[in-house]
Design a protein around this motif. Structure first.
Motif, mmCIF file in Angstrom:
data_model
loop_
_atom_site.group_PDB
_atom_site.id
_atom_site.type_symbol
_atom_site.label_atom_id
_atom_site.label_comp_id
_atom_site.label_asym_id
_atom_site.label_seq_id
_atom_site.Cartn_x
_atom_site.Cartn_y
_atom_site.Cartn_z
ATOM 1 N N SER A 176 0.837 -1.194 0.000
ATOM 2 C CA SER A 176 0.000 0.000 0.000
ATOM 3 C C SER A 176 0.872 1.245 0.000
ATOM 4 O O SER A 176 0.581 2.215 -0.705
ATOM 5 N N ARG A 177 1.952 1.196 0.786
ATOM 6 C CA ARG A 177 2.877 2.319 0.800
ATOM 7 C C ARG A 177 3.485 2.524 -0.587
ATOM 8 O O ARG A 177 3.635 3.657 -1.056
ATOM 9 N N ALA A 228 1.365 6.736 -6.685
ATOM 10 C CA ALA A 228 0.319 7.725 -6.963
ATOM 11 C C ALA A 228 0.830 9.149 -6.772
ATOM 12 O O ALA A 228 0.470 10.060 -7.505
ATOM 13 N N PHE A 229 1.706 9.336 -5.784
ATOM 14 C CA PHE A 229 2.208 10.670 -5.480
ATOM 15 C C PHE A 229 3.506 11.001 -6.200
ATOM 16 O O PHE A 229 3.902 12.141 -6.282
ATOM 17 N N ALA A 260 2.531 9.143 3.066
ATOM 18 C CA ALA A 260 2.252 7.728 2.802
ATOM 19 C C ALA A 260 1.501 7.100 3.965
ATOM 20 O O ALA A 260 0.551 6.343 3.773
ATOM 21 N N ASP A 261 1.909 7.415 5.186
ATOM 22 C CA ASP A 261 1.231 6.866 6.362
ATOM 23 C C ASP A 261 -0.219 7.333 6.427
ATOM 24 O O ASP A 261 -1.114 6.566 6.802
ATOM 25 N N THR A 311 -5.975 5.497 5.836
ATOM 26 C CA THR A 311 -7.335 5.689 5.320
ATOM 27 C C THR A 311 -7.652 4.753 4.167
ATOM 28 O O THR A 311 -8.586 5.008 3.402
ATOM 29 N N GLY A 312 -6.861 3.685 4.007
ATOM 30 C CA GLY A 312 -7.141 2.717 2.963
ATOM 31 C C GLY A 312 -6.808 3.217 1.579
ATOM 32 O O GLY A 312 -7.384 2.761 0.594
ATOM 33 N N GLY A 313 -5.883 4.159 1.462
ATOM 34 C CA GLY A 313 -5.470 4.661 0.159
ATOM 35 C C GLY A 313 -6.317 5.805 -0.364
ATOM 36 O O GLY A 313 -6.108 6.280 -1.468
#
Length: 430
Positions: A220-221, A227-228, A237-238, A243-245
């Protein structure tokens, strides 16, 4: 599918490492037992025992060597742990026949052999496979009960052979008899082994789930970073992972940096598409690193332009100064440098104010973005650099937040597209 492959690869690698560690530990235990036997037993018993230890050590060493083959031969751990159990059972069965003459086979239950099964069972936990643990537990129970059936004979005594009124010496006469088999005790021992195997397999299963969650969190990280962009601060990232992405939209005060290049269109005609993309990638690496060093995140690349925000989605104290420092860093990094053999001359606009930030997208594709007049103003300030002969332009709100400690030059009566009245903008003097 990707997540499963990654997790399986990690489990496979850790399984090899942990199983090999278990085999090394077992070799240490075998060596300790061999030393103890050598010091406490006499021939010929010591020779038989040391021979058994040597055989067990050889199989353990072979197991150690073949552990990396687990991925290709999934049946291999079942064979080795089943062989471990068979060797222990055989050692128990042969001990009476070899070491003692004219002794009833049931005497095997008068010796403390059963704990050796726990050494075998515990080592299976290092396999990181609940199935292997349960398989080994089942093999132990099957072997132990088969031994009971072999040892039991018509003269064998069990708990139901003891009279209900037996007390004292009468009771001990049954328990200590060479023909004592104690079938109920053997069943009880089997239940204990099955319970231990079940608990151990549950522990292994939970450990695997924990590792799987860690892998999912790391992926996910990684997805957030993709994405960023590559230079996302860990705090961002945290926040995404928590928040589930998805970061819900919010309105907040932030500073926006808009960076564009001088002469980009002419460069694309000169270099062609492939070289242009290579040059831009090299240049954007530099820009993203500069922005990341000062706590900003890039929300968008468009053509030769980059849009970055400071103080969203996580708080960044003194974000106006961070944005200005990032702009200076970009100009200094580009000065005297080439990207794919090309010189780059950036122009930057910085605006501060209210904006809306959040995760947007659909069909499985999402990204973090910012909207509002502050974003538009930063883009207009960047374009106005061309008319003013400047490299960095700041909005009045950004300049006010920076305060008198920052050396700025005011440029009055500047007309901006979409703004009804001329405004005052600022540019740093150094």
């Amino acid at each position: 599918m990707r997540r499963g492959l990654d997790a399986e690869a990690i489990f496979s690698r850790e399984r090899v490492a942990s199983t090999r560690l278990a085999m090394l530990g077992r070799l240490g235990v075998i060596a300790a037992i061999a030393i103890w036997i050598s010091l406490t037993r006499n021939p010929p018993l010591v020779y038989y025992t040391l021979g058994a230890c040597a055989l067990f050590a050889a199989i353990t060493a072979l197991h150690y060597r073949l552990v990396p083959s687990y991925a290709q031969m999934r049946w291999l751990p079942y064979v080795f742990y089943g062989l471990d159990v068979a060797m222990v059972i055989a050692g128990i069965a042969l001990s009476i026949l070899i070491f003692f003459d004219h002794v009833p086979p049931a005497m095997v239950y008068h010796f403390n052999y059963f704990p050796f099964f726990f050494l075998v069972l515990i080592s299976t936990g290092m396999s990181l496979s609940p199935r292997v643990v349960l398989w080994t537990g089942a093999c132990i129970v099957a072997g132990w009960l088969m031994l009971y059936l072999v040892v039991d004979h018509p003269a064998g005594l069990d708990w139901d052979d003891i009279p209900a009124d037996a007390r004292g010496d009468a009771f001990l006469a049954y328990i200590l008899s060479p023909d004592w088999v104690g079938g109920f005790s053997r069943i009880q021992e089997s239940i204990v082994i099955l319970a231990t195997a079940g608990i151990l397999s549950l522990i292994v299963y939970r450990a695997r789930r924990l590792v799987a969650r860690q892998i999912e969190a790391e992926q996910s990280r990684r997805a957030v970073r993709e994405a960023f962009g590559q230079y996302v601060p860990d705090t961002v990232a945290d926040a995404m992972i928590a928040t589930g992405g998805i970061l819900p939209p919010e309105q907040r005060r932030a500073s926006v940096l808009f960076c564009d290049l001088t002469g980009f269109t002419a460069m694309t005609h000169r270099l062609g598409p492939e070289r242009t993309v290579a040059v831009l990638n090299d240049y954007f690496d530099c820009v993203a690193a500069c922005i990341g060093r000062h706590g900003g995140i890039i929300t968008q690349f468009q053509g030769d332009a980059a849009l970055a925000v400071f103080n969203a989605p996580t708080d960044l104290p003194d974000h106006e100064r961070s944005a200005l420092n990032a702009a200076r860093d970009i100009l200094e990094s580009c000065a005297g440098s080439t990207f794919g053999g090309q010189e780059m001359i950036p122009r930057i606009g910085i605006a501060t104010g209210e904006l809306v930030a959040g995760t947007v997208g659909g069909a499985g594709r999402r990204g973090y973005t910012v909207h509002g007049d502050t974003v538009n103003l930063a883009a207009r300030l960047e374009a106005k650099n061309k008319d003013q002969g400047t490299r960095i332009l700041l909005s009045a709100e950004t300049a006010a937040a920076l305060g008198e400690g920052e050396a700025l030059r005011a440029i009055e009566n500047v007309s901006l597209p979409g703004v009804a009245e001329p405004v005052t903008v600022y540019t740093p003097t150094h």
